[in-house]
Design an enzyme around this catalytic site. Structure first.
Site, PDB file in Angstrom:
ATOM      1  N   HIS A   1       0.642   5.131   1.356  1.00 34.05           N
ATOM      2  CA  HIS A   1       0.079   6.130   2.280  1.00 34.05           C
ATOM      3  C   HIS A   1       0.783   7.179   2.509  1.00 34.05           C
ATOM      4  CE1 HIS A   1      -2.421   7.147   5.700  1.00 34.05           C
ATOM      5  NE2 HIS A   1      -1.746   7.537   6.346  1.00 34.05           N
TER       6      HIS A   1
ATOM      7  N   ASN B   1       0.999  -1.266   0.060  1.00 34.67           N
ATOM      8  CA  ASN B   1       0.083   0.149   0.017  1.00 34.67           C
ATOM      9  C   ASN B   1       0.813   1.056   0.079  1.00 34.67           C
ATOM     10  OD1 ASN B   1      -2.466   1.592   0.353  1.00 34.67           O
ATOM     11  ND2 ASN B   1      -1.987   2.014   2.332  1.00 34.67           N
TER      12      ASN B   1
ATOM     13  N   SER C   1       4.860   6.833   2.416  1.00 37.85           N
ATOM     14  CA  SER C   1       5.420   5.404   2.712  1.00 37.85           C
ATOM     15  C   SER C   1       4.768   4.387   2.084  1.00 37.85           C
ATOM     16  CB  SER C   1       5.003   5.159   4.416  1.00 37.85           C
ATOM     17  OG  SER C   1       5.248   6.247   5.334  1.00 37.85           O
TER      18      SER C   1
ATOM     19  N   ASP D   1      -3.096   1.053   7.771  1.00 38.68           N
ATOM     20  CA  ASP D   1      -1.949   1.622   7.764  1.00 38.68           C
ATOM     21  C   ASP D   1      -0.815   1.170   8.645  1.00 38.68           C
ATOM     22  OD1 ASP D   1      -3.315   3.256   5.553  1.00 38.68           O
ATOM     23  OD2 ASP D   1      -3.875   4.492   7.171  1.00 38.68           O
TER      24      ASP D   1
END
Ligand code: GAR
Length: 221
Positions: A114, A112, A141, A150
């Site tokens: 973020h 992911n 990140s 997250d």
């Protein structure tokens, strides 16, 4: 130079798709040894789907609103993704919370992005919150996805300064420019077999990371 195998990416989006575009562009130019084999959006009609179509990539909609609950949506999403047999699943502005049933299925092969320097500022509206907190730097990140929102182990970060007069839009634009460099770099490392997740630890080049890599300190390698 030893040839790097091309990996298969499935990219999940919910909106604009500018990170998707950065990945598509680098895959097309050969900078990224990857094929985007499908793009899936949980929101119908978003611009990112158009970007996929323009690149000749299957652009699929799976509207979470058509499902009775989170788990039936996630089961359908897994089934759809796995038809494309990805090596790596990329969340690029995918704005649905995912439960352990989903994240465990892809453990170690799902990233992911973020827009904050995790573990700071998990969740939404990061640029506003960073400004309100009076921070002096901000960034983005890339992390392995786990069931903790997250909260998965961070791989690499890019930092940007916060400048006098910044508002959430100017700050978001400065971070986004870095995001577009950050995601392809993390995918390149994964494709080269240099990154893996072991338990809660990221390993890079055979060593456990004590802290996230910093994009500004690692030349393209
Ligand atoms: C990016 O800024 C990404 O970091 C963020 O959404 C934006 C998507 O932009 N992701 C999150 O906030 C995830 N929690 P894009 O659709 O243009 O790539």
């Amino acid at each position: 130079m030893s040839p790097i195998r091309k990996i298969r990416l499935v990219v999940l989006i919910s909106g604009r798709g500018s990170n998707l575009q950065a990945i598509l562009d680098q895959a097309a130019s050969g900078e990224l040894p990857a094929d985007v084999v499908a793009v899936i959006s949980n929101r119908p009609g978003v611009h990112g789907l158009e970007r996929a179509r323009r690149a000749g990539v299957p652009a699929l909609e799976l509207d979470h609103k058509n499902f009775a609950d989170r788990s039936s949506f996630e089961s359908a999403l897994i089934e759809l993704i796995d038809r494309y047999q990805p090596d790596l699943v990329i969340l690029a502005g995918f704005m649905r919370v995912l439960t352990a049933g989903f994240t465990d299925h892809y453990r170690g092969r799902i990233f992911n992005i973020h827009p904050s320097l995790l573990p700071k500022f998990r969740g939404l509206h990061t640029h506003e919150r960073v400004l309100a907190a009076g921070e002096t730097e901000h960034g983005a990140s890339i992390h392995f996805v786990t069931a903790e929102l997250d909260g998965g182990p961070v791989i690499v970060q890019a930092r940007v300064p916060i400048l006098p007069g910044d508002d959430p839009d100017t700050l978001a634009a400065r971070v986004l420019e870095q995001e577009h460099r950050l995601y392809p770099q993390a995918i390149r490392w994964f494709a080269a077999g240099r990154l893996r997740l072991d338990g809660e630890r990221v390993w890079f080049d055979g060593q456990p990371l004590e802290m996230p890599l910093r994009l500004e300190e690692v030349d393209r390698q």
